[in-house]
Design a protein around this motif. Sequence first.
Motif, PDB file in Angstrom:
ATOM      1  N   MET A   1     -71.839-118.745  31.802  1.00 40.36           N
ATOM      2  CA  MET A   1     -71.283-117.523  31.223  1.00 40.36           C
ATOM      3  C   MET A   1     -72.391-116.638  30.634  1.00 40.36           C
ATOM      4  SD  MET A   1     -68.132-117.189  28.503  1.00 40.36           S
ATOM      5  CE  MET A   1     -67.065-118.068  29.640  1.00 40.36           C
TER       6      MET A   1
ATOM      7  N   PHE B   1     -73.320-112.686  31.570  1.00 42.32           N
ATOM      8  CA  PHE B   1     -73.499-111.602  30.598  1.00 42.32           C
ATOM      9  C   PHE B   1     -74.868-110.943  30.762  1.00 42.32           C
ATOM     10  CE2 PHE B   1     -74.961-110.042  26.450  1.00 42.32           C
ATOM     11  CZ  PHE B   1     -73.960-109.108  26.191  1.00 42.32           C
TER      12      PHE B   1
ATOM     13  N   PHE C   1     -69.680-106.476  28.196  1.00 43.43           N
ATOM     14  CA  PHE C   1     -68.574-107.411  27.985  1.00 43.43           C
ATOM     15  C   PHE C   1     -67.425-107.131  28.960  1.00 43.43           C
ATOM     16  CE2 PHE C   1     -70.451-108.086  23.685  1.00 43.43           C
ATOM     17  CZ  PHE C   1     -70.559-109.472  23.765  1.00 43.43           C
ATOM     18  N   PHE C   2     -67.203-105.844  29.244  1.00 47.37           N
ATOM     19  CA  PHE C   2     -66.136-105.507  30.187  1.00 47.37           C
ATOM     20  C   PHE C   2     -66.444-106.039  31.575  1.00 47.37           C
ATOM     21  CE2 PHE C   2     -64.385-102.726  33.451  1.00 47.37           C
ATOM     22  CZ  PHE C   2     -63.038-102.793  33.154  1.00 47.37           C
TER      23      PHE C   2
ATOM     24  N   MET D   1     -68.372-108.448  32.329  1.00 45.44           N
ATOM     25  CA  MET D   1     -68.300-109.901  32.248  1.00 45.44           C
ATOM     26  C   MET D   1     -66.851-110.366  32.394  1.00 45.44           C
ATOM     27  SD  MET D   1     -69.611-112.294  29.109  1.00 45.44           S
ATOM     28  CE  MET D   1     -69.353-114.069  29.122  1.00 45.44           C
ATOM     29  N   GLY D   2     -65.941-109.670  31.700  1.00 52.43           N
ATOM     30  CA  GLY D   2     -64.527-110.008  31.813  1.00 52.43           C
ATOM     31  C   GLY D   2     -63.991-109.786  33.203  1.00 52.43           C
ATOM     32  N   VAL D   3     -64.457-108.718  33.860  1.00 50.47           N
ATOM     33  CA  VAL D   3     -64.026-108.449  35.233  1.00 50.47           C
ATOM     34  C   VAL D   3     -64.452-109.573  36.168  1.00 50.47           C
ATOM     35  CG1 VAL D   3     -64.421-106.947  37.219  1.00 50.47           C
ATOM     36  CG2 VAL D   3     -63.917-105.949  34.994  1.00 50.47           C
ATOM     37  N   LYS D   4     -65.690-110.021  36.016  1.00 47.37           N
ATOM     38  CA  LYS D   4     -66.225-111.022  36.942  1.00 47.37           C
ATOM     39  C   LYS D   4     -65.598-112.399  36.736  1.00 47.37           C
ATOM     40  CE  LYS D   4     -70.699-108.721  37.540  1.00 47.37           C
ATOM     41  NZ  LYS D   4     -72.164-108.818  37.326  1.00 47.37           N
ATOM     42  N   ILE D   5     -65.359-112.768  35.491  1.00 44.21           N
ATOM     43  CA  ILE D   5     -64.860-114.125  35.246  1.00 44.21           C
ATOM     44  C   ILE D   5     -63.344-114.184  35.101  1.00 44.21           C
ATOM     45  CG2 ILE D   5     -67.012-114.758  34.106  1.00 44.21           C
ATOM     46  CD1 ILE D   5     -65.604-114.611  31.436  1.00 44.21           C
ATOM     47  N   GLY D   6     -62.697-113.024  34.970  1.00 39.81           N
ATOM     48  CA  GLY D   6     -61.261-113.029  34.728  1.00 39.81           C
ATOM     49  C   GLY D   6     -60.457-112.187  35.687  1.00 39.81           C
ATOM     50  N   MET D   7     -60.701-110.867  35.712  1.00 38.00           N
ATOM     51  CA  MET D   7     -59.837-109.960  36.462  1.00 38.00           C
ATOM     52  C   MET D   7     -59.938-110.163  37.966  1.00 38.00           C
ATOM     53  SD  MET D   7     -60.046-106.378  34.350  1.00 38.00           S
ATOM     54  CE  MET D   7     -58.824-105.634  35.439  1.00 38.00           C
TER      55      MET D   7
END
Length: 231
Positions: A1, A5, A54-55, A57-63
Amino acid sequence: MREIFKDALKEVVQSIVPISLVVLLIQLFLIGSPADKIATFLLSVVMVALGFSFFLMGVKIGMLPMGEAIGGELAQRGSIIFLVVVTFMITFLATVAEPDVRVLTSTITAVSGDLISRSALIISIALGVGIFVVLSMLRIVYNVPIQYLYAASYLLVIVLSFFTPPDYLAISFDSGGVTTGPMTVPLILALGTGVASVMAGRSALSDGFGLIGFASIGPILGVMLLGVFLS
């Protein structure tokens, strides 16, 4: 993770540093902004860099994984109605939450003096995106050449432009642009590639892309029709 980032922060820094330097030089040598204004700008740049990192990062690991999983599951269910309903709901709500759409509609409302309803604009834009993303999914399912859909859609845009009031005509094309924002793009791409990847005879590369360009036509038509009806 941590590596994700770092990669996201590197991408953001490479993107915002050039424009930030240009703005900083303008403030220093052309405008002559005071020190507190410059300090506020630099602090804002740091906050934007961290926020976008952070956005991403959220896209890659979540969205993206979530969108691909949902798209694959929708296709495997084998129900066209289920695919249409869920796809429309997801993309409609994502467009309503899109920051770019919020900025555009609030600016239009301020400039027009509340003559153009912000809520009506948001709904018409979201409806356009939702309907056209659904059409994109059906195109993948039924293997319809995308050039036919583009040709028919832009022909409709050209015809409708002769009947749309000038104010709404200008707004409609900007509405198509703001839907390609950080909230809707990852979700639409992930849904498309997810659906294409689990269907036999479909290519995630050729069938899963083109959705964003096609989906951006929906808001154009939506705002045009809004202008025609309200006029």
